[in-house]
Scaffold this motif. Structure first.
Motif, mmCIF file in Angstrom:
data_model
loop_
_atom_site.group_PDB
_atom_site.id
_atom_site.type_symbol
_atom_site.label_atom_id
_atom_site.label_comp_id
_atom_site.label_asym_id
_atom_site.label_seq_id
_atom_site.Cartn_x
_atom_site.Cartn_y
_atom_site.Cartn_z
ATOM 1 N N GLU A 1 0.840 -1.216 0.000
ATOM 2 C CA GLU A 1 0.000 0.000 0.000
ATOM 3 C C GLU A 1 0.871 1.261 0.000
ATOM 4 N N GLY A 2 1.937 1.203 -0.799
ATOM 5 C CA GLY A 2 2.814 2.357 -0.972
ATOM 6 C C GLY A 2 3.872 2.540 0.085
ATOM 7 N N GLN A 3 3.847 1.709 1.122
ATOM 8 C CA GLN A 3 4.831 1.824 2.193
ATOM 9 C C GLN A 3 5.890 0.731 2.096
ATOM 10 N N LYS A 4 7.124 1.101 2.417
ATOM 11 C CA LYS A 4 8.226 0.141 2.373
ATOM 12 C C LYS A 4 8.126 -0.824 3.551
ATOM 13 N N VAL A 5 8.202 -2.124 3.260
ATOM 14 C CA VAL A 5 8.230 -3.153 4.295
ATOM 15 C C VAL A 5 9.499 -3.985 4.088
ATOM 16 N N LYS A 6 10.420 -3.921 5.061
ATOM 17 C CA LYS A 6 11.656 -4.695 4.955
ATOM 18 C C LYS A 6 11.403 -6.129 5.432
ATOM 19 N N ILE A 7 11.945 -7.076 4.687
ATOM 20 C CA ILE A 7 11.811 -8.492 5.023
ATOM 21 C C ILE A 7 13.180 -8.990 5.486
ATOM 22 N N PHE A 8 13.280 -9.384 6.759
ATOM 23 C CA PHE A 8 14.569 -9.791 7.316
ATOM 24 C C PHE A 8 14.742 -11.302 7.381
ATOM 25 N N LYS A 9 13.642 -12.017 7.512
ATOM 26 C CA LYS A 9 13.744 -13.464 7.615
ATOM 27 C C LYS A 9 12.519 -14.090 6.966
ATOM 28 N N ALA A 10 12.749 -15.131 6.165
ATOM 29 C CA ALA A 10 11.648 -15.781 5.467
ATOM 30 C C ALA A 10 12.059 -17.212 5.140
ATOM 31 N N SER A 11 11.113 -17.977 4.659
ATOM 32 C CA SER A 11 11.417 -19.334 4.209
ATOM 33 C C SER A 11 10.543 -19.670 3.013
ATOM 34 N N ILE A 12 11.044 -20.558 2.177
ATOM 35 C CA ILE A 12 10.259 -21.064 1.053
ATOM 36 C C ILE A 12 9.521 -22.307 1.543
ATOM 37 N N ILE B 1 6.885 -15.229 5.376
ATOM 38 C CA ILE B 1 7.632 -14.127 5.989
ATOM 39 C C ILE B 1 7.616 -14.299 7.503
ATOM 40 N N LEU B 2 8.796 -14.222 8.117
ATOM 41 C CA LEU B 2 8.926 -14.479 9.552
ATOM 42 C C LEU B 2 9.248 -13.217 10.350
ATOM 43 N N ASP B 3 10.202 -12.408 9.877
ATOM 44 C CA ASP B 3 10.576 -11.149 10.535
ATOM 45 C C ASP B 3 10.507 -10.026 9.516
ATOM 46 N N LEU B 4 9.923 -8.899 9.933
ATOM 47 C CA LEU B 4 9.767 -7.801 8.992
ATOM 48 C C LEU B 4 9.644 -6.471 9.721
ATOM 49 N N GLN B 5 9.648 -5.399 8.948
ATOM 50 C CA GLN B 5 9.612 -4.064 9.539
ATOM 51 C C GLN B 5 8.925 -3.099 8.593
#
Length: 313
Positions: free
Chosen positions: A242-253, A284-288
């Motif tokens: 929605e136009g805002q930056k969301v950083k993805i720090f930890k994820a898994s497939i 997505i596990l950790d994000l900001q």
């Protein structure tokens, strides 16, 4: 064998990985007569000027620190230090040949890959970008061409699926210290022989530009996963929501299934926050979120309800 305390060593390096190795050399009795580092830079949101990590270590041991803005123009002080050898790890500037020629035993570099793979500024990140399972440090001769000198020795490092840039840098720092402690006495005695790199196997790892930090959802799940690992914990790969930056720090497939539009949030509950990719599903596990603190997905969902069906871009 040469007494470690007799030979004069200049250490060139700037970030935390360099500071770790510098501290190890000092603790093991090597005679560091000067440290060359990048200039101090503002850190954090408040842009407070802080000393670079190698400067902190050097200052604790009363070792003089030099921070030329452009080393190719400011290096005459090196002659006054009268080094026998220069040891470099992640200094951050191209070093001129005239400087490399000053010490009688030359200059060596601890490079963060198994050369000739990943010459350049970001070899550790590229190993993660490409989902490698092994990398390592190479001790090499410094020459004018970047990372092209003869190789003396290597120290291999395994990469686990849970490694990101932060954890791999720590592993590589430990490997670099083992490597230089093993080989520096031999170098100081002139007893370590190098071998030329196989030019046919050269690959490159240039710096990752800010515009490359955005996740391209058209890429494969493997490339998306690799970018997230390579940029975590700093600076963080990101998507837009929605136009805002969301950083993805930890994820898994978690699967290879494709059931919805790429970028769409297909699960958003206590069991997970999942996004459709072009050839699988990303959990997505950790994000900001922009302007907020880093959090786990459950806390993120509590603060951002009704995400199901929305789309990352």
């Amino acid at each position: 064998m040469t007494n470690n305390n007799q030979k004069r060593i200049i250490f060139m390096g700037t970030p935390s990985i360099s500071a770790f190795v510098l501290n190890g050399l000092i603790e093991n009795g090597f005679n560091i007569v000067g440290v060359i580092a990048q200039p101090d830079r503002p850190v954090g949101r408040k842009k407070i000027l802080e000393p670079v990590p190698t400067k902190v270590v050097a200052s604790m041991h009363n070792i003089p620190v030099f921070q030329p803005i452009k080393i190719r123009k400011e290096y005459e002080f090196v002659r006054e230090l009268n080094p026998d050898i220069i040891v470099t790890l992640a200094y951050g500037q191209i070093v001129p040949q005239e400087l490399l020629d000053i010490p009688p035993l030359g200059a060596v570099n601890l490079h963060g890959s198994l050369l000739p793979k990943y010459r350049g500024a970001a070899p550790i990140q590229y190993a993660l970008l490409n989902n490698e399972t092994e990398t390592g440090m190479t001790l090499m001769r410094m020459v004018k061409e970047m990372d092209a000198g003869e190789m003396f020795d290597t120290e291999k490092v395994s990469i686990s699926i849970d490694d990101n840039s932060t954890s791999l840098f720590a592993k590589m720092g430990e490997a670099a210290l083992r490597l230089i402690l093993r080989d520096l006495p031999l170098l100081l005695d002139g007893k370590l022989k190098g071998t030329n790199q196989d030019e046919s196997k050269v690959t490159f790892a240039p710096s990752i530009k800010p515009e490359e930090e955005k996740i391209n959802l058209a890429e494969s799940k493997e490339k998306v996963f690799g970018l997230i690992r390579a940029l975590s914990d700093v600076p963080g790969a990101y998507l837009l929501l929605e136009g805002q930056k969301v950083k993805i720090f930890k994820a898994s497939i978690i699967s290879e299934s494709v059931t919805d539009e790429v970028g769409k949030i297909i699960k958003a509950d206590k069991q997970g926050l999942e996004v459709q990719l072009s050839n699988g599903t990303l959990r997505i596990l950790d994000l900001q979120k922009e302007g907020r603190n880093r959090t786990d997905y459950k806390s993120f969902l509590n603060g951002n309800p009704n995400l199901l069906g929305k789309k990352f871009e």
